[in-house]
Design a protein around this motif. Sequence first.
Motif, PDB file in Angstrom:
ATOM      1  N   MET A   1       0.836  -1.198   0.000  1.00 64.09           N
ATOM      2  CA  MET A   1       0.000   0.000   0.000  1.00 64.09           C
ATOM      3  C   MET A   1       0.875   1.253   0.000  1.00 64.09           C
ATOM      4  SD  MET A   1      -2.890   1.058   2.828  1.00 64.09           S
ATOM      5  CE  MET A   1      -1.684   1.373   4.121  1.00 64.09           C
ATOM      6  N   GLY A   2       1.934   1.234   0.794  1.00 62.62           N
ATOM      7  CA  GLY A   2       2.868   2.367   0.823  1.00 62.62           C
ATOM      8  C   GLY A   2       3.602   2.544  -0.483  1.00 62.62           C
ATOM      9  N   LEU A   3       3.968   1.419  -1.114  1.00 63.03           N
ATOM     10  CA  LEU A   3       4.673   1.490  -2.391  1.00 63.03           C
ATOM     11  C   LEU A   3       3.776   2.088  -3.469  1.00 63.03           C
ATOM     12  CD1 LEU A   3       7.448   0.695  -3.548  1.00 63.03           C
ATOM     13  CD2 LEU A   3       6.463  -1.506  -4.203  1.00 63.03           C
TER      14      LEU A   3
ATOM     15  N   THR B   1       2.404   9.360  -5.901  1.00 64.32           N
ATOM     16  CA  THR B   1       2.941  10.691  -5.588  1.00 64.32           C
ATOM     17  C   THR B   1       3.968  11.116  -6.626  1.00 64.32           C
ATOM     18  OG1 THR B   1       2.597  10.267  -3.232  1.00 64.32           O
ATOM     19  CG2 THR B   1       4.076  12.077  -3.810  1.00 64.32           C
ATOM     20  N   ARG B   2       4.844  10.189  -6.994  1.00 69.15           N
ATOM     21  CA  ARG B   2       5.868  10.503  -7.997  1.00 69.15           C
ATOM     22  C   ARG B   2       5.230  10.813  -9.350  1.00 69.15           C
ATOM     23  NH1 ARG B   2      10.471   5.812  -6.880  1.00 69.15           N
ATOM     24  NH2 ARG B   2      11.231   6.648  -4.872  1.00 69.15           N
ATOM     25  N   LYS B   3       4.199  10.031  -9.693  1.00 74.21           N
ATOM     26  CA  LYS B   3       3.517  10.247 -10.975  1.00 74.21           C
ATOM     27  C   LYS B   3       2.828  11.605 -11.001  1.00 74.21           C
ATOM     28  CE  LYS B   3       0.274   8.013 -14.146  1.00 74.21           C
ATOM     29  NZ  LYS B   3      -0.645   6.852 -14.354  1.00 74.21           N
TER      30      LYS B   3
ATOM     31  N   GLN C   1       3.005  17.448 -13.095  1.00 76.97           N
ATOM     32  CA  GLN C   1       2.871  18.892 -12.907  1.00 76.97           C
ATOM     33  C   GLN C   1       3.846  19.628 -13.821  1.00 76.97           C
ATOM     34  OE1 GLN C   1       3.530  19.569  -8.758  1.00 76.97           O
ATOM     35  NE2 GLN C   1       1.433  19.001  -8.158  1.00 76.97           N
ATOM     36  N   PRO C   2       3.408  20.710 -14.503  1.00 82.29           N
ATOM     37  CA  PRO C   2       4.328  21.459 -15.367  1.00 82.29           C
ATOM     38  C   PRO C   2       5.384  22.193 -14.545  1.00 82.29           C
ATOM     39  CG  PRO C   2       2.232  22.600 -15.159  1.00 82.29           C
ATOM     40  CD  PRO C   2       2.054  21.267 -14.494  1.00 82.29           C
ATOM     41  N   LEU C   3       6.589  22.211 -15.070  1.00 76.14           N
ATOM     42  CA  LEU C   3       7.673  22.927 -14.400  1.00 76.14           C
ATOM     43  C   LEU C   3       7.446  24.432 -14.525  1.00 76.14           C
ATOM     44  CD1 LEU C   3      10.746  20.808 -15.571  1.00 76.14           C
ATOM     45  CD2 LEU C   3       9.671  20.801 -13.312  1.00 76.14           C
ATOM     46  N   LEU C   4       7.570  25.137 -13.440  1.00 71.08           N
ATOM     47  CA  LEU C   4       7.357  26.582 -13.421  1.00 71.08           C
ATOM     48  C   LEU C   4       8.652  27.306 -13.764  1.00 71.08           C
ATOM     49  CD1 LEU C   4       5.143  26.818 -10.212  1.00 71.08           C
ATOM     50  CD2 LEU C   4       4.394  26.868 -12.590  1.00 71.08           C
TER      51      LEU C   4
END
Length: 516
Positions: free
Chosen positions: A481-483, A489-491, A496-499
């Motif tokens: 579950m943690g994995l 979270t990484r995905k 998210q676009p880099l600002l």
Amino acid sequence: MDIIIKSSLPKLREKLLEALQAVLPIAAIMLVLCFSIAPVSPSILLCFLLGAAMIIVGIMFFTLGAEMSMTPMGERVGSMLTRSQNLFLIIGVGFLLGFLITISEPDLQVLANQVPSIPNMTLILSVAVGVGIFLVMAFLRMLLGIPLPRLLVIFYAAIFLLAAFVPKEFLAVAFDSGGVTTGPMTVPFIMALGVGVSAIRSDRHAADDSFGLVALCSVGPILAVLILGIVFHASESSYLPPVIPEVGDSVELWQLFSEGLPTYLHEIATSLLPIVVMFGIFQLAALHIDRRTLGRIGVGLVYTYIGLVLFLAGANIGFMPAGNYLGQVLGGQSSRWLLIPIGMLIGYFIVRAEPAVYVLNKQVEEVTDGAISAGTMGAALSAGVALSVGLAMVRVLTGISILWFLIPGYLFAISISFVVPKLYTAIAFDAGGVASGPMTATFLLPLAQGACIAVGGNIVTDAFGVVAMVAMTPLITVQLMGLVAQLKTRKARSAQPLLDPAALLAELPDDAIIEL
């Protein structure tokens, strides 16, 4: 005092609903089996139903009592020990706490009464020493910030090395003792100790290290009993199954329970006394808690006492004979393989009725600020226990050595602990000890023993080990579950676009102050 009791009534109603949700599915499964493929006598069914009612009320009082008393007591004692910065005090008190709480753990006494060939007190004292030593190690790990996976590799390597030299009669009992030690008396206090110790630390890993005490306290008994198996010459003794009750009417049914209640009234009073005395000494010497808080803790201790007495009376008098007889009926049928799916179904729901599971799930939700909800933890534990009971029934039917399951299971659980977030690893190994509580010892273990009798297996080598299996699989399911959470979270971050820093600066007003 009256104000405290009145203010707790709404919480009792809430706990009653939780207890009903936990126990009613088990009762429904039992009723369906009794009226279909596994007929039982009216005496056993009535004892089971009255036991279920007592367990519901017991869980209601215990879960609220643990919140009001055991948790604040443990947190304050843990904080005080850490603030003292006295290593000898931490070691001495840690060992004494672990030893005394373990001797009073009802789960351990239930297991000791079911183990043939080893005297009860010999087993209990060996396990208590193991818990005392490893509670000290758990304290030192938290204070020094030692990663939990490293210690687990060392200790479980030692366990499986010793297992090669121990008589097979001791193997399953040793791993079972590690599971039952962390029961309803031990878990609330020890987990609260961990929160209290970590609260003094200010580093970012303090919250992660607040878990892990139960994990290490589960290792101590396994090592202690394995060493006992090497040095102790077991006497020949036959297994005595639980007495199947026979009652003629409702008055005899109540007499059966009322005769057993004084035993548990005395047993739980003896269990709570060492904790209360130790806390009283700390209160007089260093804590000096205000009278209102002490009153709340006192009411909580009364609730805890009432809850555990009712819970254990219902589990031992009502559930244990029913589990054993149900196992004999299912194991004696031509389609014995039905034991596997039925065991998995019972395992899925029965873990929800473990008192200490409520304490763990609530503490996980609080420490993680809701990032790991109590519902998510419950689902992971239920899946793990269902898998473990299914594998345990495979062992009962085939006689496969428990090491064929434990070695790959622990090897996998420890291997992924190096890539899973630290918090999930600590919670997972704590969950393994918490899931294998009194419901496992008083229903699942007798179920396996009854089935083992029906198929003509060896009780000590084939039936014992259910608790150990229940303690192992949550290590895998909670870490997986943690994995999954880590990968999500990484995905999300990668999506998210880099600002652009230059674009951000351009949007700021001219008089903005930029801190470097």
